[in-house]
Structures are given as C-alpha cells and as structure tokens.
Design a protein around this motif. Structure first.
Motif, PDB file in Angstrom:
ATOM      1  N   VAL A 231       0.800  -1.237   0.000  1.00  0.00           N
ATOM      2  CA  VAL A 231       0.000   0.000   0.000  1.00  0.00           C
ATOM      3  C   VAL A 231       0.828   1.281   0.000  1.00  0.00           C
ATOM      4  CG1 VAL A 231      -2.026  -1.076   1.033  1.00  0.00           C
ATOM      5  CG2 VAL A 231      -0.282  -0.090   2.521  1.00  0.00           C
ATOM      6  N   ASP A 232       2.162   1.170   0.063  1.00  0.00           N
ATOM      7  CA  ASP A 232       3.059   2.337  -0.057  1.00  0.00           C
ATOM      8  C   ASP A 232       2.798   3.387   1.025  1.00  0.00           C
ATOM      9  OD1 ASP A 232       5.069   3.941  -0.936  1.00  0.00           O
ATOM     10  OD2 ASP A 232       4.148   4.461  -2.858  1.00  0.00           O
ATOM     11  N   ILE A 233       3.288   3.118   2.223  1.00  0.00           N
ATOM     12  CA  ILE A 233       3.114   3.999   3.381  1.00  0.00           C
ATOM     13  C   ILE A 233       4.314   4.922   3.541  1.00  0.00           C
ATOM     14  CG2 ILE A 233       1.499   2.582   4.698  1.00  0.00           C
ATOM     15  CD1 ILE A 233       3.897   1.204   5.971  1.00  0.00           C
ATOM     16  N   GLU A 234       4.124   5.987   4.336  1.00  0.00           N
ATOM     17  CA  GLU A 234       5.176   6.975   4.556  1.00  0.00           C
ATOM     18  C   GLU A 234       5.773   6.902   5.955  1.00  0.00           C
ATOM     19  OE1 GLU A 234       4.001  10.978   2.525  1.00  0.00           O
ATOM     20  OE2 GLU A 234       2.157   9.978   3.191  1.00  0.00           O
ATOM     21  N   GLU A 235       5.024   6.393   6.912  1.00  0.00           N
ATOM     22  CA  GLU A 235       5.482   6.356   8.295  1.00  0.00           C
ATOM     23  C   GLU A 235       4.788   5.205   9.008  1.00  0.00           C
ATOM     24  OE1 GLU A 235       5.517   9.197  12.331  1.00  0.00           O
ATOM     25  OE2 GLU A 235       5.131  10.077  10.365  1.00  0.00           O
ATOM     26  N   VAL A 236       5.464   4.674  10.005  1.00  0.00           N
ATOM     27  CA  VAL A 236       4.889   3.625  10.846  1.00  0.00           C
ATOM     28  C   VAL A 236       4.870   4.128  12.281  1.00  0.00           C
ATOM     29  CG1 VAL A 236       5.090   1.242  11.654  1.00  0.00           C
ATOM     30  CG2 VAL A 236       5.831   1.841   9.332  1.00  0.00           C
ATOM     31  N   VAL A 237       3.724   4.001  12.930  1.00  0.00           N
ATOM     32  CA  VAL A 237       3.574   4.389  14.327  1.00  0.00           C
ATOM     33  C   VAL A 237       3.359   3.127  15.146  1.00  0.00           C
ATOM     34  CG1 VAL A 237       2.254   5.746  15.984  1.00  0.00           C
ATOM     35  CG2 VAL A 237       2.558   6.587  13.644  1.00  0.00           C
ATOM     36  N   ILE A 238       4.102   3.000  16.224  1.00  0.00           N
ATOM     37  CA  ILE A 238       4.012   1.827  17.092  1.00  0.00           C
ATOM     38  C   ILE A 238       3.359   2.224  18.410  1.00  0.00           C
ATOM     39  CG2 ILE A 238       5.288   0.013  18.295  1.00  0.00           C
ATOM     40  CD1 ILE A 238       5.622  -0.338  15.366  1.00  0.00           C
ATOM     41  N   GLY A 239       2.382   1.436  18.838  1.00  0.00           N
ATOM     42  CA  GLY A 239       1.727   1.642  20.119  1.00  0.00           C
ATOM     43  C   GLY A 239       1.525   0.326  20.833  1.00  0.00           C
ATOM     44  N   GLY A 240       0.742   0.353  21.887  1.00  0.00           N
ATOM     45  CA  GLY A 240       0.471  -0.861  22.663  1.00  0.00           C
ATOM     46  C   GLY A 240       1.466  -1.048  23.793  1.00  0.00           C
ATOM     47  N   SER A 241       1.081  -1.844  24.771  1.00  0.00           N
ATOM     48  CA  SER A 241       1.918  -2.029  25.963  1.00  0.00           C
ATOM     49  C   SER A 241       3.263  -2.662  25.642  1.00  0.00           C
ATOM     50  CB  SER A 241       1.170  -2.885  26.996  1.00  0.00           C
ATOM     51  OG  SER A 241       0.789  -4.136  26.430  1.00  0.00           O
ATOM     52  N   VAL A 242       3.303  -3.561  24.663  1.00  0.00           N
ATOM     53  CA  VAL A 242       4.575  -4.164  24.241  1.00  0.00           C
ATOM     54  C   VAL A 242       5.334  -3.206  23.330  1.00  0.00           C
ATOM     55  CG1 VAL A 242       5.601  -6.030  22.861  1.00  0.00           C
ATOM     56  CG2 VAL A 242       3.793  -6.546  24.513  1.00  0.00           C
ATOM     57  N   GLY A 243       4.644  -2.586  22.399  1.00  0.00           N
ATOM     58  CA  GLY A 243       5.297  -1.675  21.470  1.00  0.00           C
ATOM     59  C   GLY A 243       5.943  -0.488  22.154  1.00  0.00           C
ATOM     60  N   LEU A 244       5.327  -0.032  23.263  1.00  0.00           N
ATOM     61  CA  LEU A 244       5.856   1.125  23.997  1.00  0.00           C
ATOM     62  C   LEU A 244       6.695   0.711  25.207  1.00  0.00           C
ATOM     63  CD1 LEU A 244       2.708   3.449  23.824  1.00  0.00           C
ATOM     64  CD2 LEU A 244       4.756   3.507  22.375  1.00  0.00           C
ATOM     65  N   ALA A 245       6.905  -0.585  25.388  1.00  0.00           N
ATOM     66  CA  ALA A 245       7.761  -1.057  26.476  1.00  0.00           C
ATOM     67  C   ALA A 245       9.203  -0.644  26.208  1.00  0.00           C
ATOM     68  CB  ALA A 245       7.662  -2.577  26.611  1.00  0.00           C
ATOM     69  N   GLU A 261      17.705  -0.276   1.536  1.00  0.00           N
ATOM     70  CA  GLU A 261      17.402   1.146   1.716  1.00  0.00           C
ATOM     71  C   GLU A 261      15.932   1.483   1.481  1.00  0.00           C
ATOM     72  OE1 GLU A 261      18.491   4.851   2.933  1.00  0.00           O
ATOM     73  OE2 GLU A 261      19.830   3.096   2.795  1.00  0.00           O
ATOM     74  N   LEU A 262      15.314   0.847   0.528  1.00  0.00           N
ATOM     75  CA  LEU A 262      13.928   1.119   0.180  1.00  0.00           C
ATOM     76  C   LEU A 262      12.981   0.980   1.365  1.00  0.00           C
ATOM     77  CD1 LEU A 262      11.727   1.564  -2.033  1.00  0.00           C
ATOM     78  CD2 LEU A 262      11.773  -0.920  -2.404  1.00  0.00           C
ATOM     79  N   PHE A 263      13.325   0.096   2.305  1.00  0.00           N
ATOM     80  CA  PHE A 263      12.405  -0.260   3.379  1.00  0.00           C
ATOM     81  C   PHE A 263      12.634   0.527   4.676  1.00  0.00           C
ATOM     82  CE2 PHE A 263      12.984  -3.892   0.567  1.00  0.00           C
ATOM     83  CZ  PHE A 263      11.670  -4.155   0.211  1.00  0.00           C
ATOM     84  N   LYS A 264      13.558   1.472   4.653  1.00  0.00           N
ATOM     85  CA  LYS A 264      13.926   2.180   5.884  1.00  0.00           C
ATOM     86  C   LYS A 264      12.984   3.351   6.155  1.00  0.00           C
ATOM     87  CE  LYS A 264      18.718   0.652   5.483  1.00  0.00           C
ATOM     88  NZ  LYS A 264      20.136   1.044   5.306  1.00  0.00           N
ATOM     89  N   LEU A 265      11.778   3.017   6.544  1.00  0.00           N
ATOM     90  CA  LEU A 265      10.762   4.017   6.852  1.00  0.00           C
ATOM     91  C   LEU A 265      10.968   4.604   8.243  1.00  0.00           C
ATOM     92  CD1 LEU A 265       7.574   2.100   5.644  1.00  0.00           C
ATOM     93  CD2 LEU A 265       8.518   4.157   4.608  1.00  0.00           C
ATOM     94  N   PRO A 266      10.481   5.825   8.483  1.00  0.00           N
ATOM     95  CA  PRO A 266      10.477   6.335   9.861  1.00  0.00           C
ATOM     96  C   PRO A 266       9.492   5.546  10.719  1.00  0.00           C
ATOM     97  CG  PRO A 266       9.387   7.876   8.362  1.00  0.00           C
ATOM     98  CD  PRO A 266      10.016   6.818   7.516  1.00  0.00           C
ATOM     99  N   VAL A 267       9.936   5.150  11.893  1.00  0.00           N
ATOM    100  CA  VAL A 267       9.105   4.424  12.854  1.00  0.00           C
ATOM    101  C   VAL A 267       9.076   5.239  14.138  1.00  0.00           C
ATOM    102  CG1 VAL A 267       8.783   2.267  14.134  1.00  0.00           C
ATOM    103  CG2 VAL A 267       9.775   2.214  11.838  1.00  0.00           C
ATOM    104  N   THR A 268       7.887   5.658  14.554  1.00  0.00           N
ATOM    105  CA  THR A 268       7.755   6.572  15.683  1.00  0.00           C
ATOM    106  C   THR A 268       6.777   6.017  16.721  1.00  0.00           C
ATOM    107  OG1 THR A 268       5.992   7.790  14.515  1.00  0.00           O
ATOM    108  CG2 THR A 268       8.253   8.581  14.238  1.00  0.00           C
ATOM    109  N   PRO A 269       6.889   6.478  17.974  1.00  0.00           N
ATOM    110  CA  PRO A 269       5.971   6.005  19.015  1.00  0.00           C
ATOM    111  C   PRO A 269       4.622   6.712  18.933  1.00  0.00           C
ATOM    112  CG  PRO A 269       7.516   7.557  19.956  1.00  0.00           C
ATOM    113  CD  PRO A 269       7.936   7.365  18.529  1.00  0.00           C
ATOM    114  N   ALA A 270       3.585   6.036  19.417  1.00  0.00           N
ATOM    115  CA  ALA A 270       2.246   6.627  19.451  1.00  0.00           C
ATOM    116  C   ALA A 270       2.239   7.856  20.350  1.00  0.00           C
ATOM    117  CB  ALA A 270       1.241   5.594  19.953  1.00  0.00           C
ATOM    118  N   LEU A 271       1.834   8.989  19.809  1.00  0.00           N
ATOM    119  CA  LEU A 271       1.783  10.222  20.588  1.00  0.00           C
ATOM    120  C   LEU A 271       0.699  10.150  21.656  1.00  0.00           C
ATOM    121  CD1 LEU A 271       2.153  12.789  17.657  1.00  0.00           C
ATOM    122  CD2 LEU A 271       3.930  11.996  19.224  1.00  0.00           C
ATOM    123  N   GLY A 272      -0.355   9.405  21.369  1.00  0.00           N
ATOM    124  CA  GLY A 272      -1.450   9.249  22.326  1.00  0.00           C
ATOM    125  C   GLY A 272      -1.211   8.166  23.350  1.00  0.00           C
ATOM    126  N   GLY A 273      -0.059   7.486  23.266  1.00  0.00           N
ATOM    127  CA  GLY A 273       0.240   6.419  24.219  1.00  0.00           C
ATOM    128  C   GLY A 273      -0.849   5.361  24.223  1.00  0.00           C
TER     129      GLY A 273
END
Length: 288
Positions: A231-245, A261-273
């Motif tokens: 689906v060609d995404i621009e960013e990945v956000v990780i949340g959840g109790s394990v993801g934010l551990a 290199e093609l797969f090195k997307l930005p991965v960021t934590p959920a701002l809403g926790g």
C-alpha cells in the motif's frame, strides 16, 4: 460523548465534552459474556448525560456486531451484538471502530500536515493495525483492513512446538510478537512462567531474553516492509503495551535499518500512548 476502548486485557471509558476529557475509568477486561456485561456496566456507571457512544473494540466489526480474529482473545465474540447492547443501555447512537483502526486515526490527526499514508501497529495482548491511505482511514468491506497481526511472516517463534495462531493459521505476526506470544516463548525457553513485562525486565542482561525480543522485532520489521510494498506507506507508528515497552521501538527500528534502503521508513511512538484508540474513536464519532 462516552468513548470506550475494549481490548484484550482492559476496558477503558472516557467522558468527552467538546474537546475535553472530563472523566476517565478503567477495569480489567473479562472474557466471558456475563463477566463482560458486568464490567461494562461497572466502568460506565455515571450521572453524565450521554448523547453518543464511540467504541474502539478489538476484533472486526460488521453491522454493529463484533468477531475475534484470534478466538483465544475474546472467545464469545462470534458476532456479539455489541452495538445493540450499547444502544439499549444508553438509548443513543453508537459508532464503532476496530481499536487499532481508531488508534491509526488518532495518530494520523497530529501528523496529517506531513503524512497522508500511515501504518499504525499496536503490539499488545495481540497485534493489531490500522491504515491511513491518502488521508482516509481504510476500514474495508469486512472491517479487516490493517489486521497486520494475522498476516504471515517467515520469522518463526522461538518455541518451535507452539502450534498455530488462534486465528487458525500458522506463521502469523501475532504468534511471534504479541505480549501473549512473548510470554509463551519466554515461559517455554526459561522453563518457568513468565509474562511479557518480566521478559522485558530480563532484557539487556539476559541474552535469551534479548533473542526473543529481537526475533519479534525482526518479524515486525518484515511485516512493515511487506505493507510498504502493498500500500506504499510513509510512516509507521508503534503503540500498545509491548510496542511502547522499554527498548522495543529501538529494536524494531534497528531491524528495519538492516533491510535494504527502500524499506527504511520512519518508525515513531504513538503520541497518544495507551489512549490512542480512545482519542481516535472520539474524534471519528464527532464527524459521523
């Protein structure tokens, strides 16, 4: 508005007035119908006048009913009429979303000036996901869009006799990287009962604990790479109790950096926790 977040381990309620949360409660999720209905009444009991109910629920939803993809999560959700139950309890309109789809929307809102295509992954009791495509939340005709936990990866769990995923298939990301899966693998390899929180406590000083978590992170990175190609995404956000551990996000980022290199997307934590789903479904319901 009453906003509900119904997950595998907790049931959260928030009362929203305008853009402000005026009250918030949480109880443990109960996995039988009678227990769930009791917990629902317990967590929502109040004198606040409710004009609308917004629900973020694990599983997939169709026409007001909810099913568990993983039947081990909430076994009685096999077309459970959650919408009707809430309509009868509160006598008002009910708007429902999958919890990870709701969280995806909640995490997209503060990023929408920069991103129009986003993948949200919740690593928690199970593994869920939500997709924002061209600035719109993708739900799908079956309510299944973004259910990345039940897409397969070729990273095997570290307890080879673990069997199949609760959805009935083998090789699912959830069977490797969820909190339930981490606890299962740790208990098998250490020879004593361990939950995911105890596993994280061992990480950094115990090579076996690090190996389990790094293996899970590689599985998540592979799922991210596959989603990018579909689906060609621009960013990945990780949340959840394990993801934010502690340390898990860094492990996923490292695993992704090891790919081409093609797969090195930005991965960021959920701002809403842990409230990403509540925030997302509350906003979504205000615009329906």
């Amino acid at each position: 508005m009453l906003a509900l977040d119904i997950g595998g381990t907790k049931l959260s309620a928030a009362w929203i007035e305008g853009q402000r949360c005026i009250d918030r409660r949480q109880v443990a999720m109960r996995h039988d119908e009678t227990g769930f209905l009791t917990a629902l009444r317990e967590v929502t009991q109040s004198d606040y006048p409710i004009e609308r109910v917004a629900v973020a629920a694990t599983g997939y939803l169709r026409e007001g009913c909810v099913w568990s993809v993983n039947q081990n999560t909430i076994p009685f959700w096999k077309g459970f009429p959650l919408g009707l139950v809430l309509e009868q309890q509160f006598n008002c309109p009910v708007i429902m979303l999958n919890d990870a789809q709701a969280a995806a929307w909640g995490e997209f809102l503060p990023r929408r000036e920069q991103r129009a295509n986003l993948l949200f992954i919740t690593l928690s009791t199970g593994v869920g996901g939500g997709l924002i495509c061209d600035g719109k939340l993708r739900i799908g005709p079956h309510g299944l869009s973004g259910h990345i936990g039940h897409a397969t990866v070729n990273i095997a769990p570290m307890d080879p006799k673990s069997g199949t995923c609760g959805c009935g298939r083998t090789g699912c990301l959830e069977h490797v990287a969820s909190g339930t899966a981490l606890a299962r693998q740790a208990s098998a390899l250490f020879g004593r009962p361990l939950n995911s929180r105890q596993l994280f406590a061992l990480a950094g000083t115990n090579p076996q604990a690090d190996a389990i978590l790094n293996n899970a992170a590689r599985a998540v990175a592979q799922a991210i790479a596959d989603t990018l190609m579909v689906v060609d995404i621009e960013e990945v956000v990780i949340g959840g109790s394990v993801g934010l551990a502690d340390g898990m996000l860094a492990r996923v980022q490292k695993a992704l950096q090891e790919l081409p290199e093609l797969f090195k997307l930005p991965v960021t934590p959920a701002l809403g926790g842990g409230d990403a789903g509540l925030l997302g479904v509350a906003d979504w319901a205000q615009h329906q």
